[in-house]
Design a protein around this motif. Structure first.
Motif, PDB file in Angstrom:
ATOM      1  N   PHE A 138      -8.417   2.680  -3.062  1.00 17.05           N
ATOM      2  CA  PHE A 138      -8.863   3.835  -2.309  1.00 17.05           C
ATOM      3  C   PHE A 138      -9.845   3.344  -1.255  1.00 17.05           C
ATOM      4  O   PHE A 138     -10.351   2.225  -1.339  1.00 17.05           O
ATOM      5  CB  PHE A 138      -9.554   4.850  -3.235  1.00 17.05           C
ATOM      6  CG  PHE A 138      -8.622   5.577  -4.150  1.00 17.05           C
ATOM      7  CD1 PHE A 138      -8.102   4.971  -5.289  1.00 17.05           C
ATOM      8  CD2 PHE A 138      -8.257   6.893  -3.888  1.00 17.05           C
ATOM      9  CE1 PHE A 138      -7.233   5.640  -6.136  1.00 17.05           C
ATOM     10  CE2 PHE A 138      -7.397   7.580  -4.734  1.00 17.05           C
ATOM     11  CZ  PHE A 138      -6.887   6.953  -5.848  1.00 17.05           C
ATOM     12  N   GLU A 185     -10.148   8.429  -0.004  1.00 14.24           N
ATOM     13  CA  GLU A 185      -8.722   8.675   0.145  1.00 14.24           C
ATOM     14  C   GLU A 185      -7.891   7.563  -0.470  1.00 14.24           C
ATOM     15  O   GLU A 185      -8.300   6.400  -0.501  1.00 14.24           O
ATOM     16  CB  GLU A 185      -8.350   8.834   1.629  1.00 14.24           C
ATOM     17  CG  GLU A 185      -8.529   7.588   2.461  1.00 14.24           C
ATOM     18  CD  GLU A 185      -7.966   7.739   3.876  1.00 14.24           C
ATOM     19  OE1 GLU A 185      -7.371   8.786   4.190  1.00 14.24           O
ATOM     20  OE2 GLU A 185      -8.130   6.786   4.652  1.00 14.24           O
ATOM     21  N   PHE A 186      -6.729   7.936  -0.937  1.00 16.19           N
ATOM     22  CA  PHE A 186      -5.786   7.010  -1.543  1.00 16.19           C
ATOM     23  C   PHE A 186      -5.221   6.069  -0.483  1.00 16.19           C
ATOM     24  O   PHE A 186      -4.911   6.500   0.640  1.00 16.19           O
ATOM     25  CB  PHE A 186      -4.653   7.798  -2.188  1.00 16.19           C
ATOM     26  CG  PHE A 186      -3.479   6.968  -2.598  1.00 16.19           C
ATOM     27  CD1 PHE A 186      -2.343   6.934  -1.809  1.00 16.19           C
ATOM     28  CD2 PHE A 186      -3.497   6.225  -3.761  1.00 16.19           C
ATOM     29  CE1 PHE A 186      -1.243   6.188  -2.176  1.00 16.19           C
ATOM     30  CE2 PHE A 186      -2.407   5.464  -4.138  1.00 16.19           C
ATOM     31  CZ  PHE A 186      -1.275   5.448  -3.337  1.00 16.19           C
ATOM     32  N   VAL A 187      -5.063   4.809  -0.840  1.00 12.13           N
ATOM     33  CA  VAL A 187      -4.474   3.823   0.064  1.00 12.13           C
ATOM     34  C   VAL A 187      -3.149   3.298  -0.492  1.00 12.13           C
ATOM     35  O   VAL A 187      -2.126   3.348   0.179  1.00 12.13           O
ATOM     36  CB  VAL A 187      -5.441   2.637   0.288  1.00 12.13           C
ATOM     37  CG1 VAL A 187      -4.768   1.535   1.120  1.00 12.13           C
ATOM     38  CG2 VAL A 187      -6.722   3.109   0.949  1.00 12.13           C
ATOM     39  N   TYR A 212       2.469   3.829  -1.054  1.00 19.29           N
ATOM     40  CA  TYR A 212       1.437   3.708  -0.033  1.00 19.29           C
ATOM     41  C   TYR A 212       1.174   5.039   0.660  1.00 19.29           C
ATOM     42  O   TYR A 212       2.071   5.876   0.804  1.00 19.29           O
ATOM     43  CB  TYR A 212       1.863   2.682   1.027  1.00 19.29           C
ATOM     44  CG  TYR A 212       2.075   1.298   0.483  1.00 19.29           C
ATOM     45  CD1 TYR A 212       3.323   0.897   0.030  1.00 19.29           C
ATOM     46  CD2 TYR A 212       1.023   0.393   0.407  1.00 19.29           C
ATOM     47  CE1 TYR A 212       3.524  -0.373  -0.490  1.00 19.29           C
ATOM     48  CE2 TYR A 212       1.207  -0.886  -0.101  1.00 19.29           C
ATOM     49  CZ  TYR A 212       2.468  -1.257  -0.551  1.00 19.29           C
ATOM     50  OH  TYR A 212       2.657  -2.518  -1.069  1.00 19.29           O
ATOM     51  N   ALA A 213      -0.041   5.164   1.142  1.00 21.78           N
ATOM     52  CA  ALA A 213      -0.353   6.270   2.029  1.00 21.78           C
ATOM     53  C   ALA A 213       0.390   6.054   3.348  1.00 21.78           C
ATOM     54  O   ALA A 213       0.593   4.914   3.780  1.00 21.78           O
ATOM     55  CB  ALA A 213      -1.856   6.331   2.279  1.00 21.78           C
ATOM     56  N   ASP A 214       0.777   7.134   3.980  1.00 20.50           N
ATOM     57  CA  ASP A 214       1.523   7.023   5.234  1.00 20.50           C
ATOM     58  C   ASP A 214       0.747   6.242   6.290  1.00 20.50           C
ATOM     59  O   ASP A 214       1.336   5.528   7.102  1.00 20.50           O
ATOM     60  CB  ASP A 214       1.853   8.416   5.769  1.00 20.50           C
ATOM     61  CG  ASP A 214       2.943   9.104   4.966  1.00 20.50           C
ATOM     62  OD1 ASP A 214       3.057  10.343   5.087  1.00 20.50           O
ATOM     63  OD2 ASP A 214       3.662   8.422   4.214  1.00 20.50           O
ATOM     64  N   SER A 215      -0.564   6.366   6.251  1.00 20.16           N
ATOM     65  CA  SER A 215      -1.404   5.740   7.276  1.00 20.16           C
ATOM     66  C   SER A 215      -1.397   4.213   7.203  1.00 20.16           C
ATOM     67  O   SER A 215      -1.764   3.549   8.181  1.00 20.16           O
ATOM     68  CB  SER A 215      -2.833   6.258   7.169  1.00 20.16           C
ATOM     69  OG  SER A 215      -3.356   5.975   5.880  1.00 20.16           O
ATOM     70  N   LYS A 273       1.346   2.452   5.482  1.00 18.67           N
ATOM     71  CA  LYS A 273       2.694   1.989   5.165  1.00 18.67           C
ATOM     72  C   LYS A 273       3.204   1.058   6.247  1.00 18.67           C
ATOM     73  O   LYS A 273       3.097   1.344   7.435  1.00 18.67           O
ATOM     74  CB  LYS A 273       3.623   3.195   5.008  1.00 18.67           C
ATOM     75  CG  LYS A 273       4.903   2.899   4.266  1.00 18.67           C
ATOM     76  CD  LYS A 273       5.688   4.201   4.051  1.00 18.67           C
ATOM     77  CE  LYS A 273       4.931   5.191   3.208  1.00 18.67           C
ATOM     78  NZ  LYS A 273       5.690   6.429   2.970  1.00 18.67           N
ATOM     79  N   ILE A 294      -1.753   9.237  -7.043  1.00 17.79           N
ATOM     80  CA  ILE A 294      -2.482   9.132  -5.769  1.00 17.79           C
ATOM     81  C   ILE A 294      -3.809   9.881  -5.822  1.00 17.79           C
ATOM     82  O   ILE A 294      -4.616   9.761  -4.898  1.00 17.79           O
ATOM     83  CB  ILE A 294      -1.627   9.623  -4.589  1.00 17.79           C
ATOM     84  CG1 ILE A 294      -1.297  11.107  -4.747  1.00 17.79           C
ATOM     85  CG2 ILE A 294      -0.343   8.801  -4.474  1.00 17.79           C
ATOM     86  CD1 ILE A 294      -0.614  11.691  -3.519  1.00 17.79           C
TER      87      ILE A 294
END
Length: 122
Positions: free
Chosen positions: A37, A46-48, A60-63, A65, A104
């Motif tokens: 995170f 936030e989740f990573v 993965y988080a979209d940010s 990926k 997540i």
């Protein structure tokens, strides 16, 4: 109890890579799902990324990926986060977490490290 210690943070420039490590001790590491995170100043944690204890399935988080890769070495009781093409918005304190369920949400994780600072300059 599981103790987690992160390392590898630092100050880098945009576009640079950085690899974080999280060393675990205590209970059997391989029985736990692991996650990363992050928390930027003034923002919520936030989740990573996360990886299951069996089969090593990742999410993965979209940010992140396509740029970040989470991996684990159960023999070394260590989980890694390889971060490539870093952006200023990746800046924050990165936390390693361990839990029985790969999820997540932060509340799914029982054990947390103290965090390591990652700063990406533009």
């Amino acid at each position: 109890q599981v103790q987690l210690v992160e390392s590898g943070g630092g100050l880098v420039q945009a576009g640079d890579p950085l690899k974080l490590s999280c060393a675990a001790s205590g209970r059997t590491f391989s029985n736990y799902a692991m996650a990363w995170f992050r928390q930027a100043p003034g923002k919520e944690r936030e989740f990573v990324a996360r990886i299951t204890w069996s089969f090593g399935r990742t999410f993965y988080a979209d940010s992140v990926k396509g740029r970040f890769t989470i991996s684990r070495d159960n023999a070394e009781n260590t989980v890694y986060l390889q971060m490539n093409s870093l952006k200023p918005e990746d800046t924050g304190v990165y936390y390693c977490a361990a839990g029985r369920v790969a999820a997540i949400g932060a509340t799914a994780y029982d054990y947390w490290g103290q965090g390591t600072q990652v700063t990406v300059s533009s």
